[in-house]
Design an enzyme around this catalytic site. Structure first.
Site, PDB file in Angstrom:
ATOM      1  CG  ASP A   1      -1.363   1.322   5.315  1.00  0.00           C
ATOM      2  OD1 ASP A   1      -2.647   0.922   5.694  1.00  0.00           O
ATOM      3  OD2 ASP A   1      -0.894   2.330   5.245  1.00  0.00           O
TER       4      ASP A   1
ATOM      5  CG  HIS B   1      -6.790  -1.642   5.156  1.00  0.00           C
ATOM      6  ND1 HIS B   1      -5.484  -1.789   5.868  1.00  0.00           N
ATOM      7  CD2 HIS B   1      -6.736  -0.241   4.858  1.00  0.00           C
ATOM      8  CE1 HIS B   1      -4.850  -1.013   5.822  1.00  0.00           C
ATOM      9  NE2 HIS B   1      -5.443   0.092   5.174  1.00  0.00           N
TER      10      HIS B   1
ATOM     11  CG  ASP C   1      -0.865   1.120  -4.058  1.00  0.00           C
ATOM     12  OD1 ASP C   1      -1.037   1.423  -3.046  1.00  0.00           O
ATOM     13  OD2 ASP C   1      -2.083   0.761  -4.839  1.00  0.00           O
TER      14      ASP C   1
ATOM     15  N   GLY D   1       0.922  -1.271  -0.149  1.00  0.00           N
ATOM     16  CA  GLY D   1       0.017   0.131  -0.085  1.00  0.00           C
ATOM     17  C   GLY D   1       0.963   1.211  -0.236  1.00  0.00           C
TER      18      GLY D   1
ATOM     19  CB  SER E   1       3.618   5.424   4.302  1.00  0.00           C
ATOM     20  OG  SER E   1       3.311   4.624   3.240  1.00  0.00           O
TER      21      SER E   1
ATOM     22  CD  GLN F   1      -3.230  -6.481   0.411  1.00  0.00           C
ATOM     23  OE1 GLN F   1      -3.827  -5.439   0.375  1.00  0.00           O
ATOM     24  NE2 GLN F   1      -2.929  -7.106   1.570  1.00  0.00           N
TER      25      GLN F   1
ATOM     26  CD  GLU G   1      -0.941   1.345   9.139  1.00  0.00           C
ATOM     27  OE1 GLU G   1       0.424   1.250   9.210  1.00  0.00           O
ATOM     28  OE2 GLU G   1      -1.457   2.056   8.576  1.00  0.00           O
ATOM     29  CG  ASP G   2      -5.707   1.083   8.853  1.00  0.00           C
ATOM     30  OD1 ASP G   2      -5.345   1.503   9.940  1.00  0.00           O
ATOM     31  OD2 ASP G   2      -5.710   1.609   7.636  1.00  0.00           O
TER      32      ASP G   2
END
Ligand SMILES: C[S@@+](CC[C@H](N)C(=O)[O-])C[C@H]1O[C@@H](n2cnc3c(N)ncnc32)[C@H](O)[C@@H]1O
Length: 252
Positions: free
Chosen positions: A146, A149, A104, A80, A86, A124, A174-175
């Site tokens: 990330d 999600h 990505d 991501g 980031s 991913q 994450e998330d």
């Protein structure tokens, strides 16, 4: 890009209509939040004047505690890339000797390739693609998911990438609040979400102590620890040595 943003807000609106918390109720400005947390990652995030980074600020001290003492030549892969911010944060956080890769599914992210690290385009949940990225990196010490999600993507990435992680490496998701959000394939105690499949890994980590016949083939033998933070999971990979008890000095 406009269509993508429109779909994103439509999706959040639908979630709110289905009884989820209003996503907008979580939104705050950087000015409101910059003095709430402290530390190096916090300073880098709030001091950022470059590409936008989108993070919940309570993650930053967590990252500092789990990633802050890693060696400078760390090999880091983020799923991501978004606006590339980031990757900038990680470059500043780890320093010039780190190998930083981001992947990505959005071809627009290719524009960030070479700025703070390498960017590769693919999904991913694509095993062949992820394996080729890790091969290009040489090895990988930290993986941070990330990406979408979405539960099935989080699980696919974990299953593909965890075996490729170095011994002693960290796998971060994450998330993980999306595990509770139906629009991401979530729901309380719903099988297959990141929260639920990592809970199963707690049993895998303790497989030596379980009754014979209760282990299953999905058990991963190389988990040293699992940390659940609010919305972040950190799994440490380490080959477990034999689990034995010892008395020292021995009572004879
Ligand atoms: C939350 S943003 C990443 C934010 C970025 N890491 C940051 O902190 O600023 C999520 C990104 O995941 C990407 N994404 C969505 N589905 C994906 C998939 N199946 N594979 C890889 N990336 C995906 C999106 O295009 C988006 O750029």
């Amino acid at each position: 890009m406009m269509i993508k943003n429109l779909l994103h807000y439509l999706h959040l609106g639908l979630w709110e209509l289905r009884g989820g918390p209003r996503f907008s109720s979580f939104k705050r400005s950087a000015d409101e939040m910059r003095h709430v947390y402290s530390g190096r990652a916090v300073d880098l995030f709030f001091g950022n004047q470059g590409e936008t980074i989108h993070k919940w600020p309570h993650y930053l001290p967590i990252y500092e505690s789990v990633l802050g003492c890693l060696p400078p030549d760390i090999r880091f892969l983020e799923l991501g890339v978004f606006k590339g911010g980031s990757m900038k944060l990680w470059r500043e956080f780890f320093g010039p000797d780190a190998t930083i890769f981001g992947i990505d599914v959005d071809p627009d992210c290719k524009q960030h390739d070479g700025k703070y690290g390498s960017v590769r385009i693919g999904s991913q949940d694509d095993g062949e693609f992820l394996r080729s990225v890790v091969q290009e990196m040489g090895k990988v010490d930290v993986i941070l998911d990330d990406g979408s999600h979405v539960a099935r993507h989080q699980r696919a990435s974990f299953e593909i990438l965890f075996p490729l992680l170095e011994d002693g490496g960290l796998y971060v998701i994450e998330d993980t609040h999306t595990s509770y959000w139906p629009s991401y394939g979530g729901g309380l105690r719903r099988r297959g979400t990141a929260i639920e499949f990592v809970k199963d890994k707690i049993d895998a980590m303790h497989r030596h102590y379980r009754k014979a016949g209760t282990n299953n083939s999905e058990d991963i033998p190389e988990i040293e620890s699992i940390q659940f933070f609010d919305s972040i999971i950190v799994i440490k990979k380490k080959r477990q040595l034999a689990r034995v008890t010892v008395m020292s000095p021995e009572i004879r």
